[in-house]
Design a protein around this motif. Structure first.
Motif, short mmCIF file in Angstrom:
data_model
loop_
_atom_site.label_atom_id
_atom_site.label_comp_id
_atom_site.label_asym_id
_atom_site.label_seq_id
_atom_site.Cartn_x
_atom_site.Cartn_y
_atom_site.Cartn_z
N ASN A 5 -57.93 149.20 5.04
CA ASN A 5 -57.55 147.87 5.95
C ASN A 5 -56.80 148.75 6.83
N PHE A 6 -57.48 148.72 7.91
CA PHE A 6 -57.05 149.56 9.44
C PHE A 6 -55.73 148.72 9.74
N SER A 7 -55.42 147.61 9.88
CA SER A 7 -54.38 146.87 10.37
C SER A 7 -53.12 147.37 9.68
N SER A 8 -53.32 146.97 8.34
CA SER A 8 -51.99 147.66 7.27
C SER A 8 -51.80 148.91 7.55
N MET A 9 -53.03 149.95 7.66
CA MET A 9 -52.54 151.26 7.62
C MET A 9 -52.02 151.54 8.95
N VAL A 10 -52.20 151.09 9.95
CA VAL A 10 -51.62 151.43 11.16
C VAL A 10 -50.25 150.97 11.19
N GLN A 11 -50.07 149.89 10.57
CA GLN A 11 -48.76 149.13 10.55
C GLN A 11 -47.85 149.99 9.76
N GLU A 12 -48.41 150.76 8.58
CA GLU A 12 -47.59 151.62 7.78
C GLU A 12 -47.48 152.87 8.50
N GLU A 13 -48.41 153.27 9.17
CA GLU A 13 -48.19 154.72 9.75
C GLU A 13 -47.02 154.50 11.23
N ASN A 14 -47.13 153.34 11.65
CA ASN A 14 -45.90 153.16 12.74
C ASN A 14 -44.53 152.92 11.99
N SER A 15 -44.55 152.42 10.98
CA SER A 15 -43.38 152.28 10.03
C SER A 15 -42.95 153.80 9.72
N THR A 16 -43.98 154.53 9.14
CA THR A 16 -43.48 155.84 8.79
C THR A 16 -43.06 156.71 10.01
N PHE A 17 -43.40 156.53 11.27
CA PHE A 17 -43.27 157.27 12.31
C PHE A 17 -41.99 156.97 12.81
N ASN A 18 -41.70 155.40 12.97
CA ASN A 18 -40.48 154.86 13.41
C ASN A 18 -39.36 155.15 12.47
N ALA A 19 -39.44 155.36 10.95
CA ALA A 19 -38.51 156.17 10.28
C ALA A 19 -38.25 157.53 10.28
N LEU A 20 -38.95 158.11 11.16
CA LEU A 20 -38.77 159.54 11.26
C LEU A 20 -37.24 160.16 11.51
N PRO A 21 -36.56 159.51 12.31
CA PRO A 21 -35.05 159.84 12.20
C PRO A 21 -34.26 159.99 11.16
N ALA A 22 -34.65 158.77 10.30
CA ALA A 22 -33.78 158.67 8.95
C ALA A 22 -34.73 159.71 7.84
N LEU A 23 -35.81 159.90 8.05
CA LEU A 23 -36.66 160.78 7.51
C LEU A 23 -35.95 162.30 7.46
N ALA A 24 -35.73 162.52 9.04
CA ALA A 24 -35.06 163.82 9.34
C ALA A 24 -33.71 164.14 8.75
N ALA A 25 -32.88 163.21 8.96
CA ALA A 25 -31.35 163.21 8.39
C ALA A 25 -31.33 163.25 6.70
N MET A 26 -32.60 162.92 6.03
CA MET A 26 -32.48 163.03 4.67
C MET A 26 -33.05 164.59 4.27
N GLN A 27 -33.91 164.89 5.18
CA GLN A 27 -34.34 166.28 4.92
C GLN A 27 -33.51 167.31 5.20
N MET A 28 -32.72 167.22 6.15
CA MET A 28 -31.66 168.12 6.72
C MET A 28 -30.16 168.10 6.01
N ALA A 29 -30.11 167.13 5.11
CA ALA A 29 -28.76 166.77 4.57
C ALA A 29 -28.45 168.12 4.02
N SER A 30 -28.94 168.78 3.24
CA SER A 30 -28.55 170.09 2.44
C SER A 30 -28.01 171.17 3.57
N VAL A 31 -28.94 171.32 4.84
CA VAL A 31 -28.36 172.32 5.83
C VAL A 31 -27.42 171.89 6.62
N VAL A 32 -27.22 170.52 6.80
CA VAL A 32 -26.12 169.91 7.51
C VAL A 32 -24.81 170.40 6.71
N GLN A 33 -24.80 170.17 5.52
CA GLN A 33 -23.61 170.48 4.56
C GLN A 33 -23.16 172.02 4.69
N GLU A 34 -24.26 172.69 4.66
CA GLU A 34 -23.90 174.23 5.10
C GLU A 34 -23.00 174.47 6.28
#
Length: 834
Positions: free
Chosen positions: A343-372
């Motif tokens: 389902n290309f429409s759902s897939m593109v919508q999901e990928e857009n959502s994932t790409f738009n959530a990149l700031p939050a994803l980056a914050a989660m991935q960098m949490a331990s380094v930020v603490q250091e």
């Protein structure tokens, strides 16, 4: 189908977006991060201001100036630099003759004082003995012509001398009271000045510590911004990649939609062809039967009307389009079996959502380094921790603060003693001034009574008591003068010796700057009094220059020239601190694997479309059959023509049969031909859509698959480059906070901390207290009292001589009258006899 150009445009933009993204990823653009905000540091330097003391102008200023000029005459020698140097460094080397030579003026005054102290009391003693034997003083024995002139002159001189004494004693009273009044505030100013200097010295380490503690301000700001660094980096990556990601995802979505449309048309094509072939098989026999019957009917001899024209049209009543000749699409459908799986429409919508959530994803991935990073930021650089400890004079400052505190505490009893002795001096001064005032009163009373007695002497009935009383008052003043001459001259000389030397040795050289020149000359001051040595400075400083700079409000850094003794930049070097932060920032990573761009099912769909051969279908073969009519002859027109022929026939049977054929053709057309025509129109739509989209669809599919594959492979590297660039921008922003702190510390330490205005103010106030408020009234007091003391001598002389003329004359001078008049003179009886 007209969406192919719209789909091609994003793909063309996609290539441009890829190129631009490479350029953006390679360049450092810090606009998204921004510059460091301005930090408001709390001034560490405490406001110190020692209120200047100024003697208010008054009527005694002219007197003070006269005393200073007198002392300038007494002490003509310049400032004795060598003598003071010997006194400070080696007291035993001081020669008495040098001291006497410098104090020559005071020695002369001491000789005069000694003579006064010896002669005046001795003269008074002799006069007292002489008076006891009635050989001194007494009265005028004989009246003569010049008696009135002498008496008037003596009274005038005595009155003038008394007025001078009166002015002197009034000034002495005033200056004595002024000295006493000024002594209290002056003594109270000493602890105040010492406390101010103690605050200046003791506050320096505290202020430096306060400066070092404000490093927490940039630390807190950096720590606060570290909370959002993951979101900031993710947003920067999102911002720089969205020009690539959004067109690509849009192209994938458009391609999926185009795939669905193409599959729909392909399936419609296949089903329509099957239906057309089936309808063609049913239609062909029926058309052939109708054609055969019509030919037979129209060839009959009894056919009337335009049977030949109808016959010619009936002969060509056959199928025109042959759909059995179109190519098969079964092999294409077989390859596209199950497509679209995704389902290309759902897939593109999901990928857009994932790409738009990149700031939050980056914050989660960098949490331990930020603490250091926060832990690293929370540490304080070594140079700042030792900022106060390494400051020149820190140890000396504590010693000085303690010494000043001890001096201030120990000075209070001595100051109280000074105030007590000042009270004694004031009392003695008041007593002696009162004695002089009493002498003045005796002189004035003696003069008044004597003049009164003289004015009444011509009256034969007057008494000589008034004149005698005036003489006695004058002699009382003489006795007081002789009696208190010694205490007066001793008090005058003692205060003169102290106050004069303070004025000539200290105040005059202080005002002229000779004291500063003496202190600045190397070797004059002992090591224990060397300011540079006491502060641990490597370079000698000029006290005079330091005083001027302090007066202008300069800080100790400038005054003491601490840049030669203290490496401030070494303490402000936070490069190791920033290097550690940079290393920690370099360890930041972001995982973009969650951005699939294409699911496996979508990739299979696109790969199946790419290999389906959809573009290889020979669509012109379809168009050839579509462009042909289903039946060569128009069955509607032929049926209408047959109906006209049927009416024109004379043979009713033939007409009926023609009518039946026309009706049959109409039914056949409605039942068979019209559905075939509808299917042909449907087939035409599908064929046209597939013919126009198939070539571009294959190209776009190849481009999208290639771009997705390329971006999927390059995305981690792009994200890493952007991460590095954004990290550098973030580091530059955070270093901006630390740079602000370093610049503030540099300015605070070198220009504001420990302003030495209290030092110059204390020196100025000390000079005002010592010279203007104490020495000037002190010197004016002894000057006025000495003035009175020395004017007592003419007062004694004139009083003694004048008193003779106030007593009765023993023998009057004979007048020019006759002897007879002399015989009748009866001497007056007086009770006043010496």
């Amino acid at each position: 189908m007209r969406h192919a150009p719209a789909l091609l445009a994003p793909l063309l933009g996609l290539g441009l977006g890829l190129a631009l993204s490479q350029l953006v990823a390679g360049a450092t653009d810090c606009k998204s991060i921004g510059l460091a905000e301005h930090l408001a540091f709390t001034p560490a330097a405490r406001a110190r201001w020692l209120a200047p003391r100024v003697r208010a102008p008054g009527p005694l200023d002219s007197l003070y100036g006269t005393v200073r000029r007198f002392l300038s005459v007494v002490q003509l020698n310049p400032f004795p630099a060598e003598l003071v140097k010997a006194l400070l460094n080696e007291l035993a080397s001081v020669k008495v003759n040098e001291v006497v030579q410098y104090e020559a003026g005071y020695v002369v005054c001491a000789v005069i004082t000694g003579l006064y102290l010896l002669l005046v009391p001795a003269t008074g003693l002799c006069f007292c003995c002489c008076r006891c034997r009635r050989r001194c003083g007494g009265r005028v024995k004989t009246e003569h012509k010049a008696l009135a002139c002498e008496r008037t002159a003596l009274m005038a001189f005595l009155l003038l001398t008394t007025l001078v004494l009166l002015i002197g004693v009034v000034c002495a009273f005033v200056t004595n009271q002024r000295t006493h009044e000024q002594m209290g505030p002056s003594i109270e100013a000493v602890p105040e000045t010492l406390l101010s200097l103690q605050g200046l010295v003791s506050d320096v380490p505290q202020e430096l510590q306060a400066v070092a503690q404000q490093f927490s301000l940039p630390q807190e700001r950096v720590s606060e911004e570290l909370n959002g660094v993951g979101v900031s980096i993710g947003s920067a990556i999102h911002t720089q990649l969205k020009s690539t990601m959004y067109p690509l995802l849009a192209a994938v979505g458009s391609l999926g939609q185009a795939l669905q449309v193409s599959m729909h048309h392909l399936q419609a094509l296949n089903s329509t062809v099957v239906e057309l072939q089936a309808g063609q098989q049913d239609l062909e026999p029926a058309v052939r039967e109708h054609r055969d019957r019509l030919i037979e009917l129209l060839q009959e001899a009894g056919c009337q009307g335009d049977c030949a024209g109808a016959l010619s049209r009936a002969r060509i009543l056959e199928l025109a389009a042959d759909f059995s000749q179109v190519p098969s699409v079964d092999h294409v459908l077989h390859r596209l079996k199950g497509v679209p799986e995704a389902n290309f429409s759902s897939m593109v919508q999901e990928e857009n959502s994932t790409f738009n959530a990149l700031p939050a994803l980056a914050a989660m991935q960098m949490a331990s380094v930020v603490q250091e990073l926060k832990k690293a930021v929370g540490q304080q650089p070594e140079g700042l921790r030792t900022l106060a400890e390494g400051f020149p004079g820190s140890e000396a400052a504590s010693r000085w603060a303690q010494a000043l505190q001890e001096v201030e505490e120990s000075s209070r009893p001595y100051l109280q003693e000074v105030q007590r002795y000042e009270t004694y001096r004031w009392i003695v001064g008041c007593v002696l001034c009162s004695v002089v005032l009493l002498v003045v009163l005796c002189n004035l009373l003696g003069l008044n009574l004597g003049i009164w007695g003289l004015s009444a002497r011509e009256d034969p009935s007057h008494s000589e008591a008034k004149g005698e009383a005036g003489a006695r008052f004058l002699m009382a003043g003489v006795g007081l003068s002789f009696l208190f001459a010694a205490p007066l001259i001793l008090l005058v000389f003692a205060t003169f010796l102290v106050g004069g030397n303070v004025q000539t040795l200290v105040c005059r050289s202080w005002e002229s700057g000779e004291l500063f020149e003496f202190a600045d000359t190397p070797g004059n001051l002992p090591p224990s009094m060397n300011l540079s040595h006491l502060l641990g400075l490597r370079k000698n400083i000029s006290i005079h220059q330091a005083y001027r700079q302090c007066k202008e409000g300069a800080a100790l850094w400038t005054v003491l020239q601490l840049n030669d003794s203290y490496n401030l930049e070494e303490h402000l070097d936070i490069s190791q601190y920033t290097n550690k932060l940079q290393q920690e920032l370099q360890s930041l990573k972001i995982d973009t694997q969650s951005l699939d761009l294409l699911s496996s099912a979508a990739r299979r769909d696109l790969e199946a479309l790419q290999s389906s051969g959809l573009q290889h279908i020979h669509y012109p073969d379809f168009l050839v059959q579509i462009q042909r009519p289903v039946v060569k002859t128009s069955m509607e027109q032929l049926a209408q023509e047959l109906e006209g022929l049927a009416q024109a026939q004379g043979n009713s049977l033939l007409g009926q049969r023609l009518q039946e054929e026309a009706h049959g053709l109409r039914n056949l057309h409605q039942e068979k031909v019209v559905p075939q025509q509808s299917l042909v129109a449907k087939l035409n739509v599908s064929i046209r859509a597939l013919e126009s989209s198939a070539p571009n669809l294959q190209l776009e599919t190849s481009d999208v698959l290639a771009n997705v594959t390329y971006l999927k492979g390059e995305l981690p590297a792009w994200a890493t480059r952007i991460l590095r660039n954004v990290s550098e921008c973030f580091l530059a922003r955070e270093m901006g906070y630390f740079s602000q702190y370093v610049a503030w510390v540099r300015e605070e330490v070198t220009q504001r901390i420990a302003t030495c205005q209290p030092l110059s103010g204390a020196l100025d106030n000390s000079r005002v207290i010592l010279c203007d408020m104490t020495a000037d009234p002190w010197n004016a007091f002894w000057f006025c009292l000495g003035w009175c003391t020395f004017f007592l001598i003419p007062s004694i002389i004139f009083a003694v001589k004048t008193s003779k003329y106030f007593r009765p004359i023993r023998k009057r001078l004979s007048s020019t009258s006759s002897e007879e008049t002399q015989l009748f003179h009866i001497p007056r009886v007086t009770s006043l006899k010496l």
